[in-house]
Design an enzyme around this catalytic site. Structure first.
Site, PDB file in Angstrom:
ATOM      1  CB  CYS A   1      51.672  -3.926  23.470  1.00 38.33           C
ATOM      2  SG  CYS A   1      53.180  -4.193  24.446  1.00 38.33           S
TER       3      CYS A   1
ATOM      4  CD  GLU B   1      51.694  -0.150  23.164  1.00 37.19           C
ATOM      5  OE1 GLU B   1      50.756   0.052  23.950  1.00 37.19           O
ATOM      6  OE2 GLU B   1      52.599  -0.988  23.383  1.00 37.19           O
TER       7      GLU B   1
ATOM      8  CE  LYS C   1      48.172  -2.168  25.490  1.00 38.39           C
ATOM      9  NZ  LYS C   1      49.460  -1.569  25.939  1.00 38.39           N
TER      10      LYS C   1
END
Length: 279
Positions: A152, A41, A113
């Site tokens: 994540c 990430e 994300k």
């Protein structure tokens, strides 16, 4: 398909250093016969930056660093997935994004994300605009496999993995920056996501530390049968294999998607039963 997961220490604010390291990792991945290199990430800049530095380092999806990543991928004939801060709306907004470039250098996907973790994520990045729907979770075909992405914290929500699964994903790629005190994600949640959705989950984490966090490593490929090909705590290029025959056999033995009663619903909507129960 063969994957290479680049578990590295963060180089915070050092785009040139991270691009140089991506070149070296892509070369090593190619030597190992890998088809796809997955990096953590916010790989391009490091994760814990703060709002001001995140905005200063952000680039559009087709920016100069993206072009350099594409050149690296084409040079080594290895696809690359990597995290970066995406500049949008004329540079006034920034998103936590994962880019996917194939082995010819063509850019196939940029995924933002969805689930922000804690104050740092919320301070650094802008909210995803519009309603969160299935269109925010694309699945793309590549080399005979269907690929989805989560970044994540995303993979810690079963709804996202299930949405990707019902959209046909065989593999969820997860660039991540998970901390050393959150090992339950690698130990419990990743194999659970793989088993309950009957797909592979590839998780590429940082190790080492920056000025804010210590990262836990333990990058892995979790298989639909629950098996884990697992890295340790330090820097490592983890090589792992996806096997189509094993995937199909596991899906036949564990038909969770066929037998489920509930469908994934948009945020705020009620879950609805999917009757009659399939046999």
């Amino acid at each position: 398909m063969r994957l290479a997961l680049g578990q590295v220490e963060p180089l915070v604010g050092d785009k040139a250093g991270n691009l140089q390291r991506a070149e070296a990792l892509a070369g090593q991945a190619a030597e190992a016969g890998a088809d796809l290199l997955i990096l953590p990430e916010m790989y391009l800049t490091g994760y814990a930056l703060g709002r001001e530095q995140t905005l200063a380092l952000a680039e559009p999806a087709d920016g100069p660093s993206a072009q350099e990543i594409a050149a690296i991928a084409a040079k080594h004939s290895v696809a690359i997935m990597y995290g970066y801060p995406e500049a949008a709306t004329g540079g006034t907004e920034v998103f936590n994004t994962a880019g996917f470039v194939d082995s010819t250098g063509d850019r196939l996907l940029d995924y933002r994300k969805l689930h922000y973790f804690g104050d740092l994520d919320r301070d650094q990045f802008d909210p995803i605009p519009g309603e969160i729907t299935a269109s925010c979770c694309p699945v793309i075909p590549w080399r005979g496999w269907q690929l989805g992405v989560g970044i994540c914290y995303d993979i810690e929500f079963p709804e996202l993995a299930r949405q990707l699964a019902v959209s046909g994903a065989d593999l969820i790629c997860v660039p991540t920056a998970n901390m050393v005190d959150c090992d339950h994600v690698q130990e419990l949640l990743l194999p659970a996501r793989a088993v309950e959705n009957q797909l592979y989950v590839a998780y590429a984490n940082y190790c080492g530390a920056d000025s804010v966090f210590e990262y836990g490593g333990l990058s892995q490929l979790a298989a639909p049968g629950g098996q884990q090909t697992l890295a340790g705590r330090g820097e490592q290029l983890l090589i792992a294999e996806l096997d189509r025959q094993s995937l199909e056999a596991s899906r036949a033995e564990n038909p969770y998607l066929r037998d489920r009663l509930f469908q994934v619903a948009p945020r705020g909507a009620e879950m609805t039963a999917n009757f009659p129960h399939s046999s």
